[in-house]
Design a protein around this motif. Structure first.
Motif, PDB file in Angstrom:
ATOM      1  N   ASP A  93      38.711  64.343 -10.282  1.00  0.00           N
ATOM      2  CA  ASP A  93      37.594  64.972 -10.974  1.00  0.00           C
ATOM      3  C   ASP A  93      37.726  66.490 -10.923  1.00  0.00           C
ATOM      4  OD1 ASP A  93      36.958  65.621  -8.373  1.00  0.00           O
ATOM      5  OD2 ASP A  93      35.147  64.399  -8.268  1.00  0.00           O
ATOM      6  N   GLU A 171      39.163  66.320 -20.389  1.00  0.00           N
ATOM      7  CA  GLU A 171      38.435  65.165 -19.871  1.00  0.00           C
ATOM      8  C   GLU A 171      39.185  63.871 -20.134  1.00  0.00           C
ATOM      9  OE1 GLU A 171      35.526  62.723 -18.153  1.00  0.00           O
ATOM     10  OE2 GLU A 171      36.183  64.798 -17.883  1.00  0.00           O
ATOM     11  N   THR A 172      39.809  63.755 -21.318  1.00  0.00           N
ATOM     12  CA  THR A 172      40.603  62.563 -21.617  1.00  0.00           C
ATOM     13  C   THR A 172      41.775  62.442 -20.657  1.00  0.00           C
ATOM     14  OG1 THR A 172      40.011  62.643 -23.967  1.00  0.00           O
ATOM     15  CG2 THR A 172      41.985  61.401 -23.385  1.00  0.00           C
ATOM     16  N   LYS A 175      40.595  61.383 -17.093  1.00  0.00           N
ATOM     17  CA  LYS A 175      40.366  59.948 -17.004  1.00  0.00           C
ATOM     18  C   LYS A 175      41.690  59.193 -16.861  1.00  0.00           C
ATOM     19  CE  LYS A 175      36.077  59.765 -19.734  1.00  0.00           C
ATOM     20  NZ  LYS A 175      35.484  59.264 -21.008  1.00  0.00           N
ATOM     21  N   ASP A 178      43.126  59.729 -13.397  1.00  0.00           N
ATOM     22  CA  ASP A 178      42.330  58.960 -12.448  1.00  0.00           C
ATOM     23  C   ASP A 178      42.755  57.486 -12.484  1.00  0.00           C
ATOM     24  OD1 ASP A 178      39.763  58.887 -10.690  1.00  0.00           O
ATOM     25  OD2 ASP A 178      39.435  57.294 -12.159  1.00  0.00           O
ATOM     26  N   LYS A 179      42.943  56.959 -13.673  1.00  0.00           N
ATOM     27  CA  LYS A 179      43.367  55.563 -13.802  1.00  0.00           C
ATOM     28  C   LYS A 179      44.772  55.372 -13.240  1.00  0.00           C
ATOM     29  CE  LYS A 179      42.114  53.094 -17.315  1.00  0.00           C
ATOM     30  NZ  LYS A 179      41.987  52.519 -18.686  1.00  0.00           N
ATOM     31  N   GLU A 318      37.845  58.582 -27.418  1.00  0.00           N
ATOM     32  CA  GLU A 318      37.832  58.767 -25.966  1.00  0.00           C
ATOM     33  C   GLU A 318      38.052  57.465 -25.191  1.00  0.00           C
ATOM     34  OE1 GLU A 318      34.172  60.684 -25.010  1.00  0.00           O
ATOM     35  OE2 GLU A 318      34.577  62.444 -26.271  1.00  0.00           O
ATOM     36  N   ASP A 319      37.693  56.332 -25.787  1.00  0.00           N
ATOM     37  CA  ASP A 319      37.783  55.064 -25.064  1.00  0.00           C
ATOM     38  C   ASP A 319      38.836  54.112 -25.618  1.00  0.00           C
ATOM     39  OD1 ASP A 319      35.680  55.937 -23.454  1.00  0.00           O
ATOM     40  OD2 ASP A 319      34.170  55.094 -24.791  1.00  0.00           O
TER      41      ASP A 319
END
Length: 419
Positions: A93, A171-172, A175, A178-179, A318-319
């Motif tokens: 983060d 931000e993308t 994520k 993080d994954k 984004e998803d």
């Protein structure tokens, strides 16, 4: 900096007693009873068949894995573990932009909470940039060549098309990073890798980077430097099936990715027109007193359509797209592991043929041939276990993704529907 969403917990397995691994060292160790393989290698049967045969024709009981990592994988195949049993949590983060004389870059905070004995402290917080994540992945590939390493998000973007310092892009990427770490944390072998430990705990990672190949295990060297001089007779049926599936999977997913990107592009172009279209009715309503109410209604309706379409496009960008890209890269990673497995099997076949040609009486198989056979067995066991884990994760990820996008589309049409 982009606001960081609520971090999602990850898990790692309980620490298990170390067990010898066929590829963990190249030193002379106690070997089992001498095997007498035949140059005519048997093709392994289906993965579901319990009466598998090794390349030398020896039957194998699949209930006893050939390597420690495959045993660990089988113990951890069920991901539905209680939170209380998890002992390693990692999150990415707080992205921050750094402007230096020579370059500008983004760093991310990597927070680790653990109860594992391998860690000196229960909690760590370090900052890492993209190239540090890339270093970690390369080290995992070198030291764990028989395992499937999760992919990183692509480093480069087309200049002028995507601003790599924009909040949306950062931000993308956050994520995705993080994954990436959560995939490693969830793996029963990779999560115990020494390089992963260093990545999570070292304040200054540059000191470890400078060591270069010094930390590369002999296991990694033995696989990495296999030459392409050997030609595999034929890939075992179960691995041939995996290769065929990956080819088809990549092709279909690539097509969906291209069409989805084209749809998003057309939606954004349509959105630009809608934003210009709605205010015209509002302006017109100021000139036509008798028509002002219906004209304002049309303008408000178009405004609602704009908001709903913008939300839908953001959700897809984004998803939806990142998951497609991750699994396209995942398929390529698995293909690379398959190629390494094929190289080791080809080397084993060549050594067996060389032994058979030397003497007709077939003496005791040399130690280097036995070690090569160990590598083949280890690759087979680890790749099967990782493939099963990957398939389980894929089913869960795509079920969640597709159901989520269906809900988003339903919500979109409900918002734009005129009652």
């Amino acid at each position: 900096a982009a606001s960081a969403p609520k971090p999602l917990p990850s898990s790692g397995p309980k620490s298990l007693r170390e067990m010898p691994h066929p590829l963990a060292t190249s030193s002379s160790e106690e070997m089992g009873p001498a095997l007498t393989p035949s140059p005519d290698l048997l093709l392994p049967r289906s993965i579901a068949d319990k009466d598998l045969s090794l390349p030398n024709g020896t039957p194998v009981d699949t209930s006893s894995p050939a390597s420690s990592s495959s045993l660990l994988n089988r113990l951890q195949l069920d991901d539905d573990l209680d939170v209380e049993t998890r002992d390693l949590f990692v999150t990415v983060d707080d992205p921050k932009k750094h402007v230096c004389t020579m370059e500008t870059y983004i760093t991310y905070r990597v927070t680790t909470k653990t109860t594992r004995a391998e860690f000196d402290l229960p909690e760590y917080s370090v900052r890492r940039r993209y190239q540090d994540f890339d270093w970690l992945r390369n080290k995992l590939e070198e030291s764990q060549p028989t395992h499937l390493i999760p992919p990183l998000p692509e480093k480069f973007v087309v200049k002028g098309v995507v601003d790599r310092f924009s909040e949306e892009f950062v931000e993308t990427r956050r994520k995705a990073l993080d994954k990436f770490l959560k995939r490693i944390t969830d793996h029963p072998v990779l999560s115990f890798n020494e390089h992963f430990n260093v990545f999570l705990t070292a304040k200054d990672l540059n000191a470890y980077k400078k060591q270069g190949m010094a930390l590369l295990s002999k296991m990694g060297e033995s696989v990495k430097y296999v030459t392409g001089g050997y030609k595999l007779r034929s890939r075992p049926l179960e691995f041939a099936a995996i290769g065929d599936y990956l080819d088809t999977f990549s092709l279909k997913l690539g097509t969906i990715d291209r069409i989805a990107q084209r749809i998003i592009k057309e939606q954004l172009e349509y959105l630009v027109e809608l934003r210009e279209y709605g205010p015209v009715y509002s302006t017109w309503g100021g000139l036509e007193v008798e028509l002002s109410e219906p004209l304002e209604g049309v303008s408000a309706c178009i405004g609602n359509c704009c908001t709903a379409l913008e939300e839908l496009s953001e959700d897809m960008t984004e998803d939806f797209l990142p998951v497609l890209r991750e699994y396209i890269l995942y398929a390529e990673s698995m293909k690379n592991v398959l190629k390494k497995r094929d190289q080791v099997q080809a080397e084993y076949e060549a050594k067996l043929e060389a032994v058979a040609l030397k003497r007709e009486d077939r003496p005791k198989v040399p130690t280097d041939v036995e070690k090569c056979q160990d590598r083949v067995e280890c690759f087979n066991a680890d790749l099967k276990a990782d493939t099963e884990r990957w398939q389980n994760n894929k089913r869960q990820d795509f079920r969640q993704l597709l159901m989520g996008m269906a809900d988003k589309n339903i919500q979109y049409y409900e918002k734009v529907c005129v009652t």
